[in-house]
Design an enzyme around this catalytic site. Sequence first.
Site, PDB file in Angstrom:
ATOM      1  N   ASP A 270       0.823  -1.221   0.000  1.00  0.00           N
ATOM      2  CA  ASP A 270       0.000   0.000   0.000  1.00  0.00           C
ATOM      3  C   ASP A 270       0.849   1.260   0.000  1.00  0.00           C
ATOM      4  O   ASP A 270       1.056   1.867  -1.031  1.00  0.00           O
ATOM      5  CB  ASP A 270      -1.095  -0.004   1.080  1.00  0.00           C
ATOM      6  CG  ASP A 270      -0.607  -0.438   2.458  1.00  0.00           C
ATOM      7  OD1 ASP A 270       0.604  -0.445   2.715  1.00  0.00           O
ATOM      8  OD2 ASP A 270      -1.474  -0.765   3.287  1.00  0.00           O
TER       9      ASP A 270
ATOM     10  N   PHE B 141      -9.806  -2.223   3.258  1.00  0.00           N
ATOM     11  CA  PHE B 141      -9.229  -3.310   4.036  1.00  0.00           C
ATOM     12  C   PHE B 141      -9.827  -4.636   3.608  1.00  0.00           C
ATOM     13  O   PHE B 141     -11.037  -4.800   3.582  1.00  0.00           O
ATOM     14  CB  PHE B 141      -9.468  -3.062   5.529  1.00  0.00           C
ATOM     15  CG  PHE B 141      -8.584  -3.906   6.398  1.00  0.00           C
ATOM     16  CD1 PHE B 141      -7.278  -3.504   6.677  1.00  0.00           C
ATOM     17  CD2 PHE B 141      -9.031  -5.107   6.922  1.00  0.00           C
ATOM     18  CE1 PHE B 141      -6.439  -4.287   7.471  1.00  0.00           C
ATOM     19  CE2 PHE B 141      -8.210  -5.900   7.709  1.00  0.00           C
ATOM     20  CZ  PHE B 141      -6.915  -5.485   7.983  1.00  0.00           C
TER      21      PHE B 141
ATOM     22  N   THR C 134       7.004  -0.669   3.750  1.00  0.00           N
ATOM     23  CA  THR C 134       7.581  -1.971   4.098  1.00  0.00           C
ATOM     24  C   THR C 134       8.497  -2.438   2.981  1.00  0.00           C
ATOM     25  O   THR C 134       9.613  -2.899   3.213  1.00  0.00           O
ATOM     26  CB  THR C 134       6.455  -3.023   4.283  1.00  0.00           C
ATOM     27  OG1 THR C 134       5.510  -2.500   5.202  1.00  0.00           O
ATOM     28  CG2 THR C 134       7.007  -4.337   4.812  1.00  0.00           C
TER      29      THR C 134
END
Length: 204
Positions: A124, A173, A128
């Site tokens: 997203d 989500f 990370t």
Amino acid sequence: MTESCATKTAQRDGRIVIEDDWPGYSLDLFTYPEHYCGDLESVYIPHGVIMDRTERLARNIMDDIGDHDIVVLCVLKGGYKFCADLVEFIKALSRNSNKSLLMRVDFIRLKSYLNVLIVEAIVDTGKTMNALLKYVEAFQPKMVRVAGLLVKRVANGVGRLPDYVGFEIPNLFVVGYALDYNEYFRDLNHICVISEQGKMKYKV
Ligand code: HPA
Ligand code: MG
């Protein structure tokens, strides 16, 4: 099929794009674990579609880097199903071709002469991924490629997009296919959207 239904998904840039107004499939059309009854809103991406798309990503990866040995890095825990299925498809393709590919799935050990395939379920913000790329590139591997099953359309998306993308989805989500909400729903095989009841029930 109505026209509006047919236009809800499109292919752009070698990925399946799921538009903002895609409501998902009715839960009545599929099966899912009984213990999640009432906890889901819709089936967003059915398991079979995930598998078919993953098989194609495996072929793209084989076409690009099938001549080299690859170390596969799985970004846990959300990535384990995608990684396991992707690796199985790559192995099957390797068996059925005359290419003999040596593939190792690893989590920590990296060697500089190797090709690395990082496998992540969701990208997203890209934060990370950027951190991981920095870590991996410090080992100066021959080549680093990234496979992401889902890429979210986020306003502040930063960093590198995966080289191999399964689906581009709205910024919402999702759970299932190893993706969790507070560790629940990993055992669901479809990718789904949680209902209000589900959010309340598994809230921490
Ligand atoms: N689902 C589960 N885990 C996640 C998500 C999501 O949509 N986005 C980032 N981590
Ligand atoms: Mg999680």
